[in-house]
Design an enzyme around this catalytic site. Structure first.
Site, PDB file in Angstrom:
ATOM      1  N   HIS A 290       8.743  29.367 -24.455  1.00 25.09           N
ATOM      2  CA  HIS A 290       9.383  29.009 -23.197  1.00 25.09           C
ATOM      3  C   HIS A 290      10.815  29.562 -23.196  1.00 25.09           C
ATOM      4  O   HIS A 290      11.275  30.075 -24.223  1.00 25.09           O
ATOM      5  CB  HIS A 290       9.372  27.487 -22.972  1.00 25.09           C
ATOM      6  CG  HIS A 290      10.011  26.703 -24.066  1.00 25.09           C
ATOM      7  ND1 HIS A 290       9.350  25.774 -24.832  1.00 25.09           N
ATOM      8  CD2 HIS A 290      11.279  26.721 -24.552  1.00 25.09           C
ATOM      9  CE1 HIS A 290      10.171  25.252 -25.718  1.00 25.09           C
ATOM     10  NE2 HIS A 290      11.343  25.812 -25.572  1.00 25.09           N
TER      11      HIS A 290
HETATM   12  P1  TYD Z   1       7.300  20.905 -26.399  1.00 28.39           P
HETATM   13  O1  TYD Z   1       8.269  21.359 -25.354  1.00 28.39           O
HETATM   14  O2  TYD Z   1       5.844  21.077 -26.148  1.00 28.39           O
HETATM   15  O3  TYD Z   1       7.614  21.582 -27.774  1.00 28.39           O
HETATM   16  P2  TYD Z   1       7.854  23.139 -28.033  1.00 28.39           P
HETATM   17  O4  TYD Z   1       9.336  23.225 -28.290  1.00 28.39           O
HETATM   18  O5  TYD Z   1       7.059  23.530 -29.196  1.00 28.39           O
HETATM   19  O6  TYD Z   1       7.454  23.893 -26.781  1.00 28.39           O
HETATM   20  O7  TYD Z   1       7.624  19.375 -26.658  1.00 28.39           O
HETATM   21  C1  TYD Z   1       6.658  18.482 -27.159  1.00 28.39           C
HETATM   22  C2  TYD Z   1       6.801  17.147 -26.443  1.00 28.39           C
HETATM   23  O8  TYD Z   1       8.045  16.522 -26.744  1.00 28.39           O
HETATM   24  C3  TYD Z   1       6.727  17.277 -24.939  1.00 28.39           C
HETATM   25  O9  TYD Z   1       5.962  16.172 -24.452  1.00 28.39           O
HETATM   26  C4  TYD Z   1       8.166  17.116 -24.492  1.00 28.39           C
HETATM   27  C5  TYD Z   1       8.753  16.221 -25.550  1.00 28.39           C
HETATM   28  N1  TYD Z   1      10.180  16.425 -25.814  1.00 28.39           N
HETATM   29  C6  TYD Z   1      11.062  15.386 -25.601  1.00 28.39           C
HETATM   30  O10 TYD Z   1      10.688  14.296 -25.141  1.00 28.39           O
HETATM   31  N2  TYD Z   1      12.387  15.578 -25.878  1.00 28.39           N
HETATM   32  C7  TYD Z   1      12.841  16.741 -26.386  1.00 28.39           C
HETATM   33  O11 TYD Z   1      14.061  16.875 -26.657  1.00 28.39           O
HETATM   34  C8  TYD Z   1      11.916  17.822 -26.615  1.00 28.39           C
HETATM   35  C9  TYD Z   1      12.387  19.142 -27.171  1.00 28.39           C
HETATM   36  C10 TYD Z   1      10.597  17.622 -26.315  1.00 28.39           C
END
Ligand code: TYD
Length: 142
Positions: A57
């Site tokens: 992303h």
């Molecule tokens: P996600 O964005 O899928 O992780 P990646 O960085 O691998 O793309 O995040 C996983 C889950 O955690 C998603 O449900 C969003 C949540 N999340 C939070 O609640 N707070 C945060 O600071 C972050 C980074 C993710």
């Protein structure tokens, strides 16, 4: 020490204090010379599928520094025009990834833990999770 590696991205070397017997310690303080005021800290751990990736992303605003706390991982950076990948295997090296950079991490070693410090509170609206949406958001560059 900060060195630019890609648009909006730096490697930052933090002090590594200690020795092989006592172990090492890395500390940093958020003074007015630091890259941003930290609003959020998260860590990623117990990654089961070694073929998996975290991300991909981009963020509209968020600046982050990723620490590869144990083991190694490959960071992939993409500004919509050029790409760069870099493997990091030292806990005292942070990779700063600025906004509008498509990124993901793969090639982890077993038991990897990432520590991330971020400039914003979590906000799903700050994410560009689709590559076409990311290119569209950056289209003023093309
Ligand atoms: P996600 O964005 O899928 O992780 P990646 O960085 O691998 O793309 O995040 C996983 C889950 O955690 C998603 O449900 C969003 C949540 N999340 C939070 O609640 N707070 C945060 O600071 C972050 C980074 C993710």
């Amino acid at each position: 020490m900060k060195s630019i590696i890609f648009e909006n991205c730096y490697l930052i070397e933090f002090p590594k204090l200690g020795d092989n017997n006592r172990g090492f310690l890395t500390a940093f303080e958020i003074n007015n010379k630091f890259l941003f005021a930290i609003k959020r800290i998260y860590y990623i751990y117990e990654i089961g599928d070694l073929q998996g990736i975290r991300g991909p992303h981009a963020h509209k605003q968020t600046q982050q520094i990723f620490f590869t706390l144990n083991g190694k991982a490959k960071y992939h950076l993409d500004n919509g025009i050029e790409k760069k990948e870099i493997t990091i295997d030292k806990p005292n090296i942070g990779i700063f990834i600025g906004p509008k950079i498509w990124h993901y991490i793969n090639d982890f070693s077993v038991g990897i833990i990432f520590l991330v410090v971020a400039s914003t509170y979590y906000d799903e609206n700050d994410y560009l999770r689709n590559y076409d949406q990311f290119l569209d958001y950056n289209k003023h560059r093309l």
